[in-house]
Scaffold this active site. Structure first.
Site, PDB file in Angstrom:
ATOM      1  N   HIS A 202       1.650  -9.765  56.710  1.00  0.00           N
ATOM      2  CA  HIS A 202       2.277  -8.283  56.513  1.00  0.00           C
ATOM      3  C   HIS A 202       3.463  -8.333  55.774  1.00  0.00           C
ATOM      4  O   HIS A 202       3.876  -9.225  55.296  1.00  0.00           O
ATOM      5  CB  HIS A 202       2.562  -8.021  57.888  1.00  0.00           C
ATOM      6  CG  HIS A 202       1.356  -7.398  58.665  1.00  0.00           C
ATOM      7  ND1 HIS A 202       1.413  -6.884  60.063  1.00  0.00           N
ATOM      8  CD2 HIS A 202      -0.046  -7.547  58.272  1.00  0.00           C
ATOM      9  CE1 HIS A 202       0.417  -6.779  60.421  1.00  0.00           C
ATOM     10  NE2 HIS A 202      -0.645  -7.289  59.604  1.00  0.00           N
TER      11      HIS A 202
ATOM     12  N   GLU B 147       6.762  -7.826  56.352  1.00  0.00           N
ATOM     13  CA  GLU B 147       8.034  -8.525  56.818  1.00  0.00           C
ATOM     14  C   GLU B 147       7.652 -10.115  56.489  1.00  0.00           C
ATOM     15  O   GLU B 147       8.579 -10.809  56.306  1.00  0.00           O
ATOM     16  CB  GLU B 147       7.763  -8.429  58.370  1.00  0.00           C
ATOM     17  CG  GLU B 147       8.080  -7.038  58.696  1.00  0.00           C
ATOM     18  CD  GLU B 147       6.994  -6.433  58.996  1.00  0.00           C
ATOM     19  OE1 GLU B 147       7.015  -5.618  60.098  1.00  0.00           O
ATOM     20  OE2 GLU B 147       6.022  -6.365  58.492  1.00  0.00           O
TER      21      GLU B 147
ATOM     22  N   ALA C 182     -12.033  21.547  41.427  1.00  0.00           N
ATOM     23  CA  ALA C 182     -11.599  21.894  40.158  1.00  0.00           C
ATOM     24  C   ALA C 182     -12.273  23.224  39.874  1.00  0.00           C
ATOM     25  O   ALA C 182     -13.375  23.746  39.992  1.00  0.00           O
ATOM     26  CB  ALA C 182     -12.281  20.936  39.076  1.00  0.00           C
TER      27      ALA C 182
ATOM     28  N   THR D 200     -16.002  27.468  40.102  1.00  0.00           N
ATOM     29  CA  THR D 200     -15.984  26.170  40.204  1.00  0.00           C
ATOM     30  C   THR D 200     -17.368  25.706  39.202  1.00  0.00           C
ATOM     31  O   THR D 200     -17.337  24.532  38.535  1.00  0.00           O
ATOM     32  CB  THR D 200     -16.309  25.226  41.506  1.00  0.00           C
ATOM     33  OG1 THR D 200     -17.607  26.087  42.228  1.00  0.00           O
ATOM     34  CG2 THR D 200     -15.292  25.848  42.530  1.00  0.00           C
ATOM     35  N   ALA D 201     -18.074  26.674  38.853  1.00  0.00           N
ATOM     36  CA  ALA D 201     -19.269  26.424  37.909  1.00  0.00           C
ATOM     37  C   ALA D 201     -19.899  27.926  37.443  1.00  0.00           C
ATOM     38  O   ALA D 201     -19.481  28.850  38.608  1.00  0.00           O
ATOM     39  CB  ALA D 201     -20.275  25.771  38.801  1.00  0.00           C
TER      40      ALA D 201
ATOM     41  N   ARG E  86      -9.250   9.272  44.180  1.00  0.00           N
ATOM     42  CA  ARG E  86     -10.210   8.332  44.909  1.00  0.00           C
ATOM     43  C   ARG E  86      -9.952   7.108  45.391  1.00  0.00           C
ATOM     44  O   ARG E  86     -10.259   6.360  46.528  1.00  0.00           O
ATOM     45  CB  ARG E  86     -11.430   8.229  43.971  1.00  0.00           C
ATOM     46  CG  ARG E  86     -12.202   9.526  43.703  1.00  0.00           C
ATOM     47  CD  ARG E  86     -13.538   9.235  42.629  1.00  0.00           C
ATOM     48  NE  ARG E  86     -14.197  10.431  42.375  1.00  0.00           N
ATOM     49  CZ  ARG E  86     -15.026  10.619  41.548  1.00  0.00           C
ATOM     50  NH1 ARG E  86     -15.470   9.491  40.844  1.00  0.00           N
ATOM     51  NH2 ARG E  86     -15.745  11.846  41.052  1.00  0.00           N
TER      52      ARG E  86
ATOM     53  N   SER F 199     -28.632  16.936  55.793  1.00  0.00           N
ATOM     54  CA  SER F 199     -29.354  17.064  57.125  1.00  0.00           C
ATOM     55  C   SER F 199     -30.867  16.755  57.254  1.00  0.00           C
ATOM     56  O   SER F 199     -31.211  16.084  58.100  1.00  0.00           O
ATOM     57  CB  SER F 199     -29.089  18.748  57.345  1.00  0.00           C
ATOM     58  OG  SER F 199     -27.970  18.920  57.488  1.00  0.00           O
TER      59      SER F 199
ATOM     60  N   ASN G  39     -17.461  22.484  51.945  1.00  0.00           N
ATOM     61  CA  ASN G  39     -16.059  22.720  52.014  1.00  0.00           C
ATOM     62  C   ASN G  39     -15.768  23.879  52.842  1.00  0.00           C
ATOM     63  O   ASN G  39     -14.786  23.815  53.636  1.00  0.00           O
ATOM     64  CB  ASN G  39     -15.660  23.101  50.463  1.00  0.00           C
ATOM     65  CG  ASN G  39     -15.384  22.011  49.796  1.00  0.00           C
ATOM     66  OD1 ASN G  39     -15.362  20.839  49.858  1.00  0.00           O
ATOM     67  ND2 ASN G  39     -15.499  22.221  48.231  1.00  0.00           N
TER      68      ASN G  39
END
Length: 363
Positions: A53, A55, A157, A164-165, A187, A225, A299
């Site tokens: 660690h 410390e 983005a 977005t698109a 990332r 799913s 999202n």
């Protein structure tokens, strides 16, 4: 309570802790500075789980000069035997006189016990110096310890008009190269990258870290799913991949497992994956920060469920028009008082684009 000198040394400890931004998971990022007679005699930062660690690194550098010194550490010294011995005991053995911690360790195995052990040994202790900065550095570790979920960050983005698109799905590239490089840094600090089956089928992304020097790749997680992920999908290469499904399918599972994926069935309502159960599973595996790179459906579901902590949006100075695809699939609030509120934390220009970091207000 704290002097200006205390602030200076703790700020240095926080800078050291940031060196572990890409490497310490599942451990927290921690920095340490040892000061004697106004001079720094030792410093260190935690580099990787299983290694010494912060410390310990600082004590080794300080040597005998640690006796009677003040220790500044960004997280309460540990008091339990994990992969490494307790740092509190090492500080006691070194004969330090004072320990200043930025914050208490939220790990139930520590949670004040490290400071109490130091106090029992006659070492002066103080806690709370630059705590807000220390908490921000380890928001994921804190949330995992306290709430049993990782810190969830959505990355989008989009154009200035929130698209977005194009309607046909074309999205390369809305933002410029500097913004895309910046995404790889996000990332790299994440423990896992989360996406949905829609993004996998439409874009066939790799979702790995490139253009960043790092020793690890985040876990890739797909919400799928009905197990529609092709065994040849790019996302299955280069790093472990977890696929969460809602309906078991032995044949499809076998093909995906042969391609290196792990399958977990987490059924929720209406034939969908139980997102809460998925986040709990990731936390149990030591995942501190999750970055979501997905489409409007996943999202929107994450936001609607209240699971999202942070939204990082890259906004390009372009317009895509009314029929282009939007950011989120979210139900309209019945009235303005029910709108979802965010707190802006950072706004800056990245190349030609704007990066906005906001956090969701919690009820």
């Amino acid at each position: 309570m704290f002097s200006q000198t205390d602030y200076i040394h703790m700020a240095r400890a926080l800078q050291l802790a940031e060196h572990g931004l890409y490497t310490t998971s599942p451990n927290p990022r921690v920095g340490c500075v040892i000061v004697r007679n106004g001079a720094m005699v030792g410093s260190g930062w935690h580099q990787q789980a299983g290694q010494p660690h912060a410390e310990i690194h600082a004590l080794r550098e300080a040597g005998d000069a640690a006796r009677g010194a003040t220790v500044y550490v960004t997280l309460e010294p540990c008091s339990h035997h994990g992969r490494t011995p307790p740092c509190a005991e090492a500080l006691i053995a070194a004969g330090v006189a004072r320990v200043v911690a930025a914050m208490q360790d939220p790990n139930p195995q520590v949670a004040g016990n490290g400071l109490a052990l130091l106090q029992k040994a006659g070492i002066a202790t103080e806690c709370g110096l630059l705590e807000a900065q220390a908490r921000e550095l380890n928001a994921g570790f804190i949330k995992r310890m306290v709430m049993g979920h990782p810190w969830l960050r959505i990355k989008t983005a989009s154009s200035l008009d929130g698209k977005t698109a194009l309607s046909g799905g074309a999205s390369k590239w809305i933002t410029g190269e500097p913004a895309r490089r910046d995404v790889h840094r996000l990332r790299a600090r994440s423990c896992a990258i989360l996406t949905g089956i829609g993004t996998v089928l439409a874009d066939n992304p790799e979702l790995n870290v490139r253009a960043v020097e790092t020793t690890r790749q985040p876990l890739k997680v797909i919400v799928d799913s009905r197990l529609q992920t092709p065994p040849s999908a790019n996302i299955l290469g280069g790093a472990p991949t977890l696929i969460a499904c809602a309906e078991p399918d032995a044949r499809r599972s076998a093909g995906l497992e042969a391609a290196g994926a792990e399958i977990r069935c987490l059924p929720g309502d209406a034939g969908q994956v139980d997102l809460g159960a998925l986040l709990s599973l990731l936390a149990q595996r030591g995942i501190n920060e999750v970055m979501t790179e997905a489409g409007a459906t996943l999202n929107g579901a994450l936001i609607a469920a209240g699971f999202v902590d942070e939204w990082v949006m890259y906004v390009a100075p372009v317009l895509l028009g009314d029929t282009a695809r939007g950011l989120f699939s979210l139900a309209e609030p019945a009235q303005m008082q029910e709108r979802r509120k965010l707190v802006l934390r950072d706004i800056r220009q990245v190349g030609a684009d704007i990066r906005i970091t906001a956090q969701f207000e919690k009820n």
